[in-house]
Design an enzyme around this catalytic site. Structure first.
Site, PDB file in Angstrom:
ATOM      1  N   CYS A 113     -13.136  42.886   4.528  1.00 57.37           N
ATOM      2  CA  CYS A 113     -13.303  41.995   3.374  1.00 57.37           C
ATOM      3  C   CYS A 113     -14.417  40.962   3.573  1.00 57.37           C
ATOM      4  O   CYS A 113     -14.800  40.282   2.624  1.00 57.37           O
ATOM      5  CB  CYS A 113     -11.992  41.294   3.039  1.00 57.37           C
ATOM      6  N   HIS A 236     -13.752  34.763  -0.480  1.00 59.51           N
ATOM      7  CA  HIS A 236     -13.079  36.062  -0.608  1.00 59.51           C
ATOM      8  C   HIS A 236     -11.795  35.864  -1.406  1.00 59.51           C
ATOM      9  O   HIS A 236     -11.026  34.937  -1.163  1.00 59.51           O
ATOM     10  CB  HIS A 236     -12.781  36.628   0.779  1.00 59.51           C
ATOM     11  N   ASN A 266      -7.040  41.621  -4.669  1.00 63.69           N
ATOM     12  CA  ASN A 266      -7.969  41.648  -3.536  1.00 63.69           C
ATOM     13  C   ASN A 266      -8.742  42.965  -3.557  1.00 63.69           C
ATOM     14  O   ASN A 266      -8.184  44.017  -3.287  1.00 63.69           O
ATOM     15  CB  ASN A 266      -7.166  41.494  -2.237  1.00 63.69           C
TER      16      ASN A 266
HETATM   17  N1  COA Z   1       7.989  40.584  -3.902  1.00 61.75           N
HETATM   18  C1  COA Z   1       9.098  39.991  -3.470  1.00 61.75           C
HETATM   19  N2  COA Z   1       9.342  39.759  -2.170  1.00 61.75           N
HETATM   20  C2  COA Z   1       8.419  40.152  -1.285  1.00 61.75           C
HETATM   21  C3  COA Z   1       7.229  40.776  -1.683  1.00 61.75           C
HETATM   22  C4  COA Z   1       7.037  40.991  -3.051  1.00 61.75           C
HETATM   23  N3  COA Z   1       5.932  41.583  -3.538  1.00 61.75           N
HETATM   24  N4  COA Z   1       6.498  41.039  -0.573  1.00 61.75           N
HETATM   25  C5  COA Z   1       7.186  40.590   0.478  1.00 61.75           C
HETATM   26  N5  COA Z   1       8.365  40.054   0.052  1.00 61.75           N
HETATM   27  C6  COA Z   1       9.442  39.462   0.839  1.00 61.75           C
HETATM   28  C7  COA Z   1       9.448  39.912   2.273  1.00 61.75           C
HETATM   29  O1  COA Z   1      10.043  41.176   2.398  1.00 61.75           O
HETATM   30  C8  COA Z   1      10.254  38.823   2.928  1.00 61.75           C
HETATM   31  O2  COA Z   1      11.601  39.092   2.692  1.00 61.75           O
HETATM   32  P1  COA Z   1      12.706  38.791   3.841  1.00 61.75           P
HETATM   33  O3  COA Z   1      12.617  37.313   4.048  1.00 61.75           O
HETATM   34  O4  COA Z   1      13.969  39.255   3.181  1.00 61.75           O
HETATM   35  O5  COA Z   1      12.283  39.575   5.015  1.00 61.75           O
HETATM   36  C9  COA Z   1       9.884  37.575   2.110  1.00 61.75           C
HETATM   37  O6  COA Z   1       9.270  38.059   0.911  1.00 61.75           O
HETATM   38  C10 COA Z   1       8.924  36.658   2.818  1.00 61.75           C
HETATM   39  O7  COA Z   1       7.918  37.455   3.393  1.00 61.75           O
HETATM   40  P2  COA Z   1       6.670  36.813   4.059  1.00 61.75           P
HETATM   41  O8  COA Z   1       5.729  37.930   4.442  1.00 61.75           O
HETATM   42  O9  COA Z   1       7.093  35.883   5.126  1.00 61.75           O
HETATM   43  O10 COA Z   1       6.091  36.008   2.805  1.00 61.75           O
HETATM   44  P3  COA Z   1       4.848  35.079   2.714  1.00 61.75           P
HETATM   45  O11 COA Z   1       5.215  33.796   2.127  1.00 61.75           O
HETATM   46  O12 COA Z   1       4.055  35.042   4.007  1.00 61.75           O
HETATM   47  O13 COA Z   1       3.944  35.826   1.635  1.00 61.75           O
HETATM   48  C11 COA Z   1       2.026  37.277   1.609  1.00 61.75           C
HETATM   49  C12 COA Z   1       3.519  37.153   1.876  1.00 61.75           C
HETATM   50  C13 COA Z   1       1.601  38.693   1.920  1.00 61.75           C
HETATM   51  C14 COA Z   1       1.774  36.954   0.136  1.00 61.75           C
HETATM   52  C15 COA Z   1       1.259  36.255   2.497  1.00 61.75           C
HETATM   53  O14 COA Z   1       1.692  36.354   3.825  1.00 61.75           O
HETATM   54  C16 COA Z   1      -0.222  36.483   2.454  1.00 61.75           C
HETATM   55  O15 COA Z   1      -0.863  36.334   1.428  1.00 61.75           O
HETATM   56  N6  COA Z   1      -0.836  36.815   3.607  1.00 61.75           N
HETATM   57  C17 COA Z   1      -2.248  37.120   3.642  1.00 61.75           C
HETATM   58  C18 COA Z   1      -2.459  38.523   3.138  1.00 61.75           C
HETATM   59  C19 COA Z   1      -3.893  38.822   2.830  1.00 61.75           C
HETATM   60  O16 COA Z   1      -4.541  38.093   2.130  1.00 61.75           O
HETATM   61  N7  COA Z   1      -4.391  39.930   3.370  1.00 61.75           N
HETATM   62  C20 COA Z   1      -5.725  40.383   3.145  1.00 61.75           C
HETATM   63  C21 COA Z   1      -6.685  39.639   3.980  1.00 61.75           C
HETATM   64  S1  COA Z   1      -8.306  40.209   3.687  1.00 61.75           S
END
Ligand code: COA
Length: 311
Positions: A113, A236, A266
């Site tokens: 990215c 990004h 994204n």
């Molecule tokens: N809808 C509902 N719940 C979801 C979900 C969705 N689409 N995706 C994940 N969850 C759940 C998880 O399963 C987890 O459940 P659990 O507590 O029962 O295990 C809970 O939400 C929390 O998960 P977590 O991963 O800790 O959430 P978060 O607050 O970190 O948010 C992201 C998840 C992916 C949105 C966040 O971590 C993020 O944006 N990370 C960066 C990702 C990114 O930008 N990647 C590309 C980089 S180029």
């Protein structure tokens, strides 16, 4: 031109998004998720899927070449950033070169990215090597490597492309860059051949904020300007919370930030040029403005650049 090669500036831009829209409500119907969760955690409301990396590249590039007032014959090099090439061999840039009717060299760059900013820096270097106009494309079709049954990634990744033309100038408008990678972080975001994107979301989030802040600061320092001087940051488009956290630490208000992720998700290499094209089309950038590009991605890569917007 006098033949004196002092630098480059962006002279044209274009964007391309596929026609199929997937809204958060569409995901609600088939996954255990909700519009409220996706919006609150990511800022994304809808995204586009479809097309190929080449087809999206071609559409964005045609617009960028026309906006620069050029024809394909004027382009002296094509640099295509993608992490989702249409084939393993050859590079997608070969297909794009032929379809656009270019007669120049062409190659792909893959820095995930952060790839578009890497490609922009490579394009600028080609100008310093004597090329007059370089076409730089950022394009990805992440939907092809995303498990649409996995709610933790399906809602994030999508398809799109953007392109710019960099042209030789006697006054340099490409002020600074900062490129980096920490390859020890490969395991937190990767996709194996034939597989799907796998990600440790929280770790990626944390590292992304740190990378954006330090890379942006390095590029600003090299350009000899401060965050107060930045008219627009084009980050990004992964997650609105990552951008807000980085902006907070850098001291850049969201009003001075280009955002399209609510409509695009994204799109990896496509994201920064898509956001740039939208801001430029809306008249948000004026001649002389300092624009800060800031990307991060799998690797973990990061890339920033500061340009002065041309007349
Ligand atoms: N809808 C509902 N719940 C979801 C979900 C969705 N689409 N995706 C994940 N969850 C759940 C998880 O399963 C987890 O459940 P659990 O507590 O029962 O295990 C809970 O939400 C929390 O998960 P977590 O991963 O800790 O959430 P978060 O607050 O970190 O948010 C992201 C998840 C992916 C949105 C966040 O971590 C993020 O944006 N990370 C960066 C990702 C990114 O930008 N990647 C590309 C980089 S180029």
């Amino acid at each position: 031109m006098t033949g004196i090669m002092l630098g480059s500036k962006i002279t044209g831009w274009g964007a391309a998004l596929p026609g199929t829209v997937i809204t958060n409500e569409d995901f609600e119907k088939r996954l255990d998720t909700s519009d409220a969760w996706i919006t609150e955690r990511t800022g994304i409301k809808e995204r586009r899927v479809g097309g190929t990396t080449a087809s999206l590249s071609i559409e964005a590039a045609q617009k960028a070449i026309a906006a620069a007032g050029l024809t394909p014959a004027d382009i002296g090099m094509l640099v295509l950033s993608t992490t989702t090439p249409d084939q393993t061999v050859p590079a997608t840039s070969a297909t794009v070169q032929a379809e656009l009717g270019l007669t120049c060299g062409a190659f792909d760059v893959n820095a995930a990215c952060a790839g578009f900013v890497y490609a922009l820096v490579v394009g600028h270097s080609m100008i310093l090597s004597g090329v007059e106009h370089v076409l730089v494309i950022g394009a990805d079709t992440l939907s092809r490597i995303t498990d649409m049954e996995d709610r933790s990634t399906a809602v994030l990744f999508a398809d799109g492309a953007g392109a710019v033309v960099l042209s030789r100038t006697e006054e340099n408008n490409f002020l600074s860059w900062d490129l980096g990678v920490d390859g020890t972080l490969v395991p937190i975001l990767y996709c194996d051949h034939g597989g799907y994107l796998r990600m440790e979301g929280r770790e990626v989030f944390k590292r992304a904020v740190l990378a954006m802040v330090s890379s942006a600061q390095a590029a600003l320092e090299r350009a000899g300007i401060t965050t107060d001087d930045v008219a627009l940051v084009v980050p990004h488009q992964a997650n609105i919370r990552i951008i807000e956290a980085a902006n907070n630490r850098l001291g850049i208000p969201m009003e001075r930030t280009a955002i399209v992720l609510d409509k695009t998700g994204n799109t990896s290499s496509g994201s920064i040029p898509l956001a740039l094209a939208a801001a430029a089309d809306m008249g948000r950038i004026h001649p002389g403005d300092y624009v800060l590009f800031c990307g991060f991605g799998a690797g973990m890569t990061w890339a920033s650049a500061v340009v002065r917007w041309g007349a």
